[in-house]
Design a protein around this motif. Structure first.
Motif, mmCIF file in Angstrom:
data_model
loop_
_atom_site.group_PDB
_atom_site.id
_atom_site.type_symbol
_atom_site.label_atom_id
_atom_site.label_comp_id
_atom_site.label_asym_id
_atom_site.label_seq_id
_atom_site.Cartn_x
_atom_site.Cartn_y
_atom_site.Cartn_z
ATOM 1 N N GLU A 1 -6.288 10.354 -9.081
ATOM 2 C CA GLU A 1 -6.392 8.900 -8.977
ATOM 3 C C GLU A 1 -5.288 8.198 -9.761
ATOM 4 O OE1 GLU A 1 -10.222 7.508 -10.126
ATOM 5 O OE2 GLU A 1 -11.219 8.291 -8.338
ATOM 6 N N LYS B 1 0.830 -1.191 0.000
ATOM 7 C CA LYS B 1 0.000 0.000 0.000
ATOM 8 C C LYS B 1 0.874 1.253 0.000
ATOM 9 C CE LYS B 1 -3.400 -2.841 0.306
ATOM 10 N NZ LYS B 1 -4.114 -3.202 -0.937
ATOM 11 N N CYS C 1 4.887 5.082 -3.929
ATOM 12 C CA CYS C 1 4.227 3.824 -4.283
ATOM 13 C C CYS C 1 4.850 2.617 -3.585
ATOM 14 C CB CYS C 1 4.265 3.619 -5.796
ATOM 15 S SG CYS C 1 3.178 4.744 -6.703
ATOM 16 N N SER D 1 0.464 -5.102 3.535
ATOM 17 C CA SER D 1 -0.800 -5.383 4.219
ATOM 18 C C SER D 1 -1.487 -6.561 3.507
ATOM 19 C CB SER D 1 -1.704 -4.145 4.183
ATOM 20 O OG SER D 1 -2.930 -4.413 4.828
ATOM 21 N N THR E 1 1.866 5.417 -0.021
ATOM 22 C CA THR E 1 1.583 6.454 0.966
ATOM 23 C C THR E 1 0.571 7.488 0.480
ATOM 24 O OG1 THR E 1 3.507 7.679 0.163
ATOM 25 C CG2 THR E 1 3.849 6.224 2.043
ATOM 26 N N VAL E 2 0.267 7.515 -0.832
ATOM 27 C CA VAL E 2 -0.759 8.421 -1.362
ATOM 28 C C VAL E 2 -2.005 7.573 -1.631
ATOM 29 C CG1 VAL E 2 -1.350 10.103 -3.156
ATOM 30 C CG2 VAL E 2 1.021 9.871 -2.400
ATOM 31 N N SER E 3 -2.942 7.660 -0.729
ATOM 32 C CA SER E 3 -4.067 6.721 -0.722
ATOM 33 C C SER E 3 -5.004 6.878 -1.910
ATOM 34 C CB SER E 3 -4.868 6.876 0.583
ATOM 35 O OG SER E 3 -5.354 8.203 0.706
ATOM 36 N N CYS E 4 -5.020 8.066 -2.541
ATOM 37 C CA CYS E 4 -5.968 8.278 -3.646
ATOM 38 C C CYS E 4 -5.463 7.729 -4.971
ATOM 39 C CB CYS E 4 -6.309 9.759 -3.783
ATOM 40 S SG CYS E 4 -4.892 10.822 -4.129
ATOM 41 N N TRP E 5 -4.177 7.344 -5.055
ATOM 42 C CA TRP E 5 -3.654 6.796 -6.316
ATOM 43 C C TRP E 5 -4.160 5.370 -6.513
ATOM 44 C CZ3 TRP E 5 2.217 8.492 -6.026
ATOM 45 C CH2 TRP E 5 2.287 9.874 -6.217
ATOM 46 N N LYS E 6 -5.038 5.211 -7.478
ATOM 47 C CA LYS E 6 -5.608 3.895 -7.781
ATOM 48 C C LYS E 6 -4.927 3.236 -8.978
ATOM 49 C CE LYS E 6 -8.662 4.915 -4.628
ATOM 50 N NZ LYS E 6 -8.445 4.414 -3.254
ATOM 51 N N LEU F 1 5.258 -1.457 4.477
ATOM 52 C CA LEU F 1 4.096 -1.050 3.693
ATOM 53 C C LEU F 1 3.170 -2.208 3.359
ATOM 54 C CD1 LEU F 1 5.959 1.315 1.198
ATOM 55 C CD2 LEU F 1 4.454 2.034 3.036
#
Length: 398
Positions: A260, A118, A283, A378, A120-125, A376
């Motif tokens: 995104e 995962k 990333c 999970s 560190t920039v949560s909105c990057w899909k 990182l």
């Protein structure tokens, strides 16, 4: 088992420090048992470049032009500390700068996504591909350390003998001067490489520079990018449902971290150098990013996008087994092999490259990874391994 045959060779550019150690390990464990590997070998270690006054670097560039495909290990760009450490005769220039200057290509770098890592920039899909203009700017600069007060001038003498002269600064005391350049033809090649790559990958293009401050230099980039797009690509982008837009580089940075992902971010040379590391690190790791130099003549040079992992190399010299992530170096090889297969019509070689990538990422997704990814992951990793163990795990899956 019969080895997979190659029709033509790849230019192989070896490098420095920890990545050089991993380079040989990858070849011995993951490539040579399966492929009758054909390469033209060039030693781009810092000592060899110093000894040949970079003749070997120019020879490597010529080989990439001739063969069409190259693969490069990470290399040292020397500073004064490196001159003393390696007992060099002089400060050696950036080998990447020489290669990119000779090939006039655009570097495309894309983070490698893995399901259990995962960022560190949560909105990057989706991955953000960074297109870096790989010619000129500070990588081909001219610098002066001025000893005292005086006039600093910028002078251009045309082929017809006519002179253009501008005062940079009336300097009150000692200082520094730097001159950089670029070429309209190289910027046009950069634009076409970016737009062609975006159409191939079906992604939109963002371009950012600082034309409000650098009205001539950055303004020229902006104008040429727009001209090439309007004249050659606008209709193609509209049909594909894609867009191109320009914005200031600071605005681009702000937009990128709220997006995104899933687009090509075109950058000038230095901007691309810095921002590709930012994207890779956000990333997961600098070692989780592909990098390919795409050239207007149709040549391709694949490389690890990070440095030589100096600190790990010093530990290795003390006899330690380090947990250095080799993914980017493995993907440099798979990228080069897949492109060689595409150009030569050898699908079994392309299939091998795909399976090696799958085995590499599958090892991570099975919870076995190097230390840089562990924090990182999970869920948490089942096992944190050193580089040798990780490559053995890949080999067992391959």
């Amino acid at each position: 088992m019969a080895k997979i045959q190659m029709k033509n060779a790849i230019a192989e550019l070896d490098g420095d420090e920890m990545t050089r150690i991993l380079w040989k390990l990858i070849k011995d464990k993951l490539l040579l048992p399966y492929i009758d590997l054909k390469t033209e070998y060039f030693d781009l270690s810092i000592t060899e470049r110093d000894k040949t006054d970079d003749k070997v670097t120019y020879e490597a560039a010529a080989a990439i032009k001739r063969l069409g495909v190259g693969v490069k290990c990470a290399t040292i760009t020397s500073n004064q500390a490196r001159v003393e450490e390696y007992k060099l005769t002089h400060l050696t220039p950036s080998p990447n700068g020489i290669l990119r200057g000779e090939l006039d290509g655009t570097v495309f770098r894309t983070p490698i996504f893995v399901n259990n890592i995962k960022g560190t920039v949560s909105c990057w899909k989706k991955p953000i591909t960074l297109g870096r203009h790989a010619y000129g700017d500070v990588y081909k600069n001219c610098e002066i350390k001025t000893p005292g007060a005086g006039k600093a001038e910028l002078v251009f003498t045309g082929a017809d003998g006519k002179e253009i002269r501008k005062t940079i600064m009336e300097m009150k005391g000692p200082g520094i001067i730097q001159g950089i350049h670029n070429l309209d033809a190289s910027i046009e090649n950069f634009a076409r490489c970016c737009f062609n790559y975006a159409l191939d990958q079906k992604i939109s293009v963002w371009f950012g520079a600082k034309d409000t401050i650098s009205k001539t230099y950055d303004g020229n980039f902006k104008a040429i990018m727009q001209k090439v797009f309007d004249q050659e690509y606008k209709d193609k982008f509209e049909k594909a449902g894609l867009e191109y837009f320009y914005t200031l580089i600071d605005d681009a940075v702000a937009r990128v971290v709220k997006s995104e992902g899933g687009f090509l971010w075109a950058c000038k040379n230095y901007d691309g150098d810095v921002m590709s590391d930012m994207i890779a690190s956000a990333c997961g790791s600098l070692a989780m990013m592909t990098s390919v130099l795409v050239c207007p003549g149709g040549e391709f040079e694949y490389e690890a996008s990070h440095g030589t992992v100096q600190k790990h190399y010093y530990r290795y010299l003390k006899g330690e087994k380090t947990s250095t992530n080799p993914v980017a170096t493995i993907f440099a090889w798979t990228g080069a092999l897949a492109k060689r297969a595409e150009l030569d019509g050898t699908p079994e070689l392309a299939d091998f490259a795909h399976k090696l990538e799958k085995a590499t990422l599958g090892t991570i997704e099975d919870g076995i990874m190097t230390g840089d990814l562990a924090k990182l992951a999970s869920p948490a990793p089942k096992k944190i391994v050193n580089s040798w163990e990780y490559i053995d795990e890949i080999a067992s899956r391959l």
